[in-house]
Design a protein around this motif. Structure first.
Motif, PDB file in Angstrom:
ATOM      1  N   PRO A 170       0.804  -1.343  -0.003  1.00 37.31           N
ATOM      2  CA  PRO A 170       0.041   0.065   0.061  1.00 37.31           C
ATOM      3  C   PRO A 170       0.902   1.248   0.132  1.00 37.31           C
ATOM      4  O   PRO A 170       2.041   1.126   0.477  1.00 37.31           O
ATOM      5  CB  PRO A 170      -0.656  -0.101   1.251  1.00 37.31           C
ATOM      6  CG  PRO A 170      -0.608  -1.519   1.888  1.00 37.31           C
ATOM      7  CD  PRO A 170       0.762  -1.889   1.284  1.00 37.31           C
ATOM      8  N   ARG A 224     -10.908   1.628  -1.157  1.00 35.45           N
ATOM      9  CA  ARG A 224     -10.139   0.524  -0.812  1.00 35.45           C
ATOM     10  C   ARG A 224      -8.867   0.891   0.255  1.00 35.45           C
ATOM     11  O   ARG A 224      -8.773   0.295   1.258  1.00 35.45           O
ATOM     12  CB  ARG A 224      -9.533  -0.498  -1.787  1.00 35.45           C
ATOM     13  CG  ARG A 224     -10.661  -1.291  -2.446  1.00 35.45           C
ATOM     14  CD  ARG A 224      -9.950  -2.431  -3.288  1.00 35.45           C
ATOM     15  NE  ARG A 224      -9.139  -1.902  -4.526  1.00 35.45           N
ATOM     16  CZ  ARG A 224      -9.782  -1.197  -5.833  1.00 35.45           C
ATOM     17  NH1 ARG A 224     -11.045  -1.422  -5.946  1.00 35.45           N
ATOM     18  NH2 ARG A 224      -8.845  -0.642  -6.669  1.00 35.45           N
ATOM     19  N   MET A 225      -8.231   1.987  -0.118  1.00 33.40           N
ATOM     20  CA  MET A 225      -7.235   2.427   0.555  1.00 33.40           C
ATOM     21  C   MET A 225      -7.798   2.951   1.951  1.00 33.40           C
ATOM     22  O   MET A 225      -7.169   2.630   3.008  1.00 33.40           O
ATOM     23  CB  MET A 225      -6.531   3.643  -0.037  1.00 33.40           C
ATOM     24  CG  MET A 225      -5.807   4.529   0.522  1.00 33.40           C
ATOM     25  SD  MET A 225      -5.050   5.870  -0.236  1.00 33.40           S
ATOM     26  CE  MET A 225      -3.894   6.429   1.035  1.00 33.40           C
ATOM     27  N   ASN A 228      -8.370  -0.018   4.387  1.00 33.64           N
ATOM     28  CA  ASN A 228      -7.154  -0.991   4.442  1.00 33.64           C
ATOM     29  C   ASN A 228      -6.870  -0.754   5.842  1.00 33.64           C
ATOM     30  O   ASN A 228      -6.068   0.058   6.253  1.00 33.64           O
ATOM     31  CB  ASN A 228      -5.819  -0.532   3.705  1.00 33.64           C
ATOM     32  CG  ASN A 228      -5.020  -1.697   3.288  1.00 33.64           C
ATOM     33  OD1 ASN A 228      -4.819  -2.541   4.251  1.00 33.64           O
ATOM     34  ND2 ASN A 228      -4.245  -1.576   2.427  1.00 33.64           N
ATOM     35  N   LYS A 229      -6.958  -2.079   6.627  1.00 30.08           N
ATOM     36  CA  LYS A 229      -6.419  -2.251   8.114  1.00 30.08           C
ATOM     37  C   LYS A 229      -5.092  -2.217   8.418  1.00 30.08           C
ATOM     38  O   LYS A 229      -4.675  -2.074   9.264  1.00 30.08           O
ATOM     39  CB  LYS A 229      -7.134  -3.196   8.477  1.00 30.08           C
ATOM     40  CG  LYS A 229      -8.688  -3.077   8.886  1.00 30.08           C
ATOM     41  CD  LYS A 229      -9.239  -4.254   9.914  1.00 30.08           C
ATOM     42  CE  LYS A 229     -10.522  -3.987  10.464  1.00 30.08           C
ATOM     43  NZ  LYS A 229     -11.030  -4.840  11.248  1.00 30.08           N
ATOM     44  N   LYS A 230      -4.258  -2.320   7.215  1.00 32.57           N
ATOM     45  CA  LYS A 230      -2.866  -2.320   7.323  1.00 32.57           C
ATOM     46  C   LYS A 230      -2.343  -1.037   7.837  1.00 32.57           C
ATOM     47  O   LYS A 230      -1.183  -0.891   8.579  1.00 32.57           O
ATOM     48  CB  LYS A 230      -2.045  -2.772   6.001  1.00 32.57           C
ATOM     49  CG  LYS A 230      -2.254  -4.164   5.640  1.00 32.57           C
ATOM     50  CD  LYS A 230      -1.703  -4.402   4.352  1.00 32.57           C
ATOM     51  CE  LYS A 230      -1.776  -5.920   3.815  1.00 32.57           C
ATOM     52  NZ  LYS A 230      -1.248  -6.124   2.541  1.00 32.57           N
ATOM     53  N   TYR A 231      -3.052   0.129   7.628  1.00 31.37           N
ATOM     54  CA  TYR A 231      -2.593   1.366   7.948  1.00 31.37           C
ATOM     55  C   TYR A 231      -2.726   1.366   9.643  1.00 31.37           C
ATOM     56  O   TYR A 231      -2.292   2.551   9.946  1.00 31.37           O
ATOM     57  CB  TYR A 231      -3.353   2.350   7.399  1.00 31.37           C
ATOM     58  CG  TYR A 231      -2.959   2.568   5.811  1.00 31.37           C
ATOM     59  CD1 TYR A 231      -1.926   2.891   5.640  1.00 31.37           C
ATOM     60  CD2 TYR A 231      -4.004   2.629   4.796  1.00 31.37           C
ATOM     61  CE1 TYR A 231      -1.384   3.028   4.156  1.00 31.37           C
ATOM     62  CE2 TYR A 231      -3.677   2.606   3.428  1.00 31.37           C
ATOM     63  CZ  TYR A 231      -2.310   2.895   3.212  1.00 31.37           C
ATOM     64  OH  TYR A 231      -1.863   3.016   1.761  1.00 31.37           O
ATOM     65  N   PHE A 235      -3.739  -7.192   9.894  1.00 33.16           N
ATOM     66  CA  PHE A 235      -3.970  -7.497   8.700  1.00 33.16           C
ATOM     67  C   PHE A 235      -4.372  -9.010   8.969  1.00 33.16           C
ATOM     68  O   PHE A 235      -3.773  -9.921   9.675  1.00 33.16           O
ATOM     69  CB  PHE A 235      -2.677  -7.958   7.865  1.00 33.16           C
ATOM     70  CG  PHE A 235      -2.756  -8.595   6.435  1.00 33.16           C
ATOM     71  CD1 PHE A 235      -3.704  -8.184   5.493  1.00 33.16           C
ATOM     72  CD2 PHE A 235      -2.222  -9.571   6.221  1.00 33.16           C
ATOM     73  CE1 PHE A 235      -4.045  -8.811   4.400  1.00 33.16           C
ATOM     74  CE2 PHE A 235      -2.014 -10.182   4.745  1.00 33.16           C
ATOM     75  CZ  PHE A 235      -3.055  -9.734   4.153  1.00 33.16           C
TER      76      PHE A 235
END
Length: 460
Positions: A170, A224-225, A228-231, A235
């Motif tokens: 990302p 989607r950005m 995004n839970k990676k932020y 994950f």
């Protein structure tokens, strides 16, 4: 139509089908070129065959039927342009028994046969051959599913060890030693999230990204950005997958705003309560619309008056009893009159409700101390084993119940308390429509209405 040679042999129009999956493209004997060469050589070795077309699907699983060239092949079969389909092996054709049987029905209807040239023992012209093919397809499907499970297992292991599972990252992250780490673009991510939080508009955020950073994205890509839970470092099942770039408070507030699904109409009218008003009678979010009145005053002056209203969309489809029209100006007046006393009461009630949860830590500590003393009493033979077991079970049960209550999330009311310190009633009239919309969304989850025109405010 089939043609005949001079020796009465029928000419067959032969289609070549080639497929490789992503992980198999580099394998020896399985490349696209190798499959094509083998099939072309096979056709040249038979004087009654001519090439009708080549159909190639690269990087696609055999368990899928949505393959571009495969669909083209079936279209040509239905158009009666093909007599025979050839491929190298059966697993190039299908790895799903159900999909194979459905396709075979189409081929049978148009008298089209097929041959796996490297597996000549497959024959669809006899009952025994069909049975053998069906059995083989079942095993091929099982093999594909096992491979899929192995890949999933590898990915799961990588995720559990916080390792990147692909080379794609990302924006704001780079891969260092197999792990995602924030890079120089991380501040851009924070700016994008904060901009969306402030404006609650996908279109406005897309323009901001392009103007401020030169980043061009589609609406779906931006959504989607923002989801995004990676932020926030999460994950799948790994809650500490990577170093977070934004706070959880910012992330989940953006998710709340995304759920409102605020849309701007073609004339770009700003509805203050768009996405916030929900009909209690049917549960649907109410639709916003602009009404227009044109009238002439006694002086002869022509006046155009525009005003916003909210209606239940389900009522238009005759699925809801709520046929009332709610004027935006009326809702504003109602909220300005009620929001301060009701918000103060909401904060007070919530603090009283959650007060026992805050005190649970002290209670749990006290019970754990009693457990330790109980163990000492038993070891010093001051109580019996039965007494120890009974009291121990009772203390552990009390601790477990208190821990359950302690796990309940406690809301952060600081933003609501800060809002009450503002003199918003006197400055509200100076706000623009987008500013008013941001004010209400900062404290209100939804506004509930019904066909009796009752209004209930639900705070965040």
């Amino acid at each position: 139509m089939k043609r005949k040679l001079n020796n009465d042999k029928t000419i067959l129009r032969v289609a070549i089908y080639v497929r490789v999956s992503t992980e198999q493209q580099a394998e020896d004997g399985d490349s696209i070129r190798d499959q094509l060469n083998s099939c072309e050589t096979y056709i040249k070795a038979h004087e009654n065959m001519i090439l009708a077309g080549e159909y190639i699907d690269g990087g696609i699983s055999g368990q899928k039927t949505k393959r571009e060239d495969f669909q083209k092949l079936l279209s040509d079969v239905r158009a009666n342009l093909i007599d025979l389909i050839i491929f190298t092996r059966l697993d190039r054709w299908f790895r799903s028994l159900r999909h194979y049987l459905n396709t075979q029905e189409v081929l049978d209807k148009h008298n089209v046969s097929w041959t796996a040239i490297r597996q000549p023992f497959f024959d669809t012209s006899t009952a025994q051959g069909r049975t053998f093919v069906n059995t083989s397809m079942a095993f091929a499907e099982l093999e594909a599913q096992n491979a899929s499970e192995r890949i999933k297992g590898v990915f799961k292991d990588k995720v559990s060890h916080s390792e990147a599972i692909s080379g794609r990252t990302p924006i704001g992250y780079s891969i260092v030693d197999k792990h995602l780490v924030p890079d120089k673009d991380a501040p851009i991510v924070v700016a994008i999230f904060e901009h969306y939080q402030a404006h609650s508009s996908m279109g406005e955020t897309l323009r901001y990204m392009q103007d401020a950073f030169g980043i061009v994205r589609s609406r779906s890509s931006l959504k989607r950005m923002l989801q995004n839970k990676k932020y926030i470092g999460i994950f799948r099942d790994n809650e500490s997958y990577c170093e977070p770039i934004i706070t959880k408070e910012l992330f989940y507030d953006v998710q709340r705003l995304l759920k409102l699904n605020i849309k701007t109409c073609k004339n770009r009218h700003d509805y203050i309560f768009s996405g916030l008003i929900r009909c209690v009678d049917c549960g649907y979010v109410m639709s916003a619309a602009s009404n227009h009145n044109h009238y002439v005053r006694k002086s002869g002056e022509e006046v155009d008056h525009f005003y916003s209203v909210y209606r239940c969309h389900a009522n238009r489809l005759h699925r809801c009893v709520n046929n009332k029209v709610f004027f935006e100006s009326s809702i504003e007046k109602e909220l300005l009159k009620r929001v301060r006393p009701e918000l103060e009461q909401y904060i007070c009630d919530y603090k009283l409700e959650t007060a026992p949860v805050v005190q649970n830590k002290a209670r749990i500590h006290k019970l754990q101390t009693k457990l330790s003393k109980l163990k000492e009493l038993y070891l010093n033979e001051l109580i019996t084993l039965e007494e120890f077991r009974t009291d121990k079970a009772d203390f552990e049960y009390q601790i477990e119940e208190l821990q359950k209550e302690e796990q309940k999330p406690v809301k952060d009311l600081s933003s609501l308390e800060e809002f009450l310190k503002l003199d918003f009633e006197n400055i509200y009239s100076s706000f623009t429509a987008p500013e008013k919309r941001r004010v209400w969304r900062s404290i209100i989850k939804e506004i509930q209405v019904n066909h009796h025109k009752n209004i209930n405010i639900v705070f965040l």
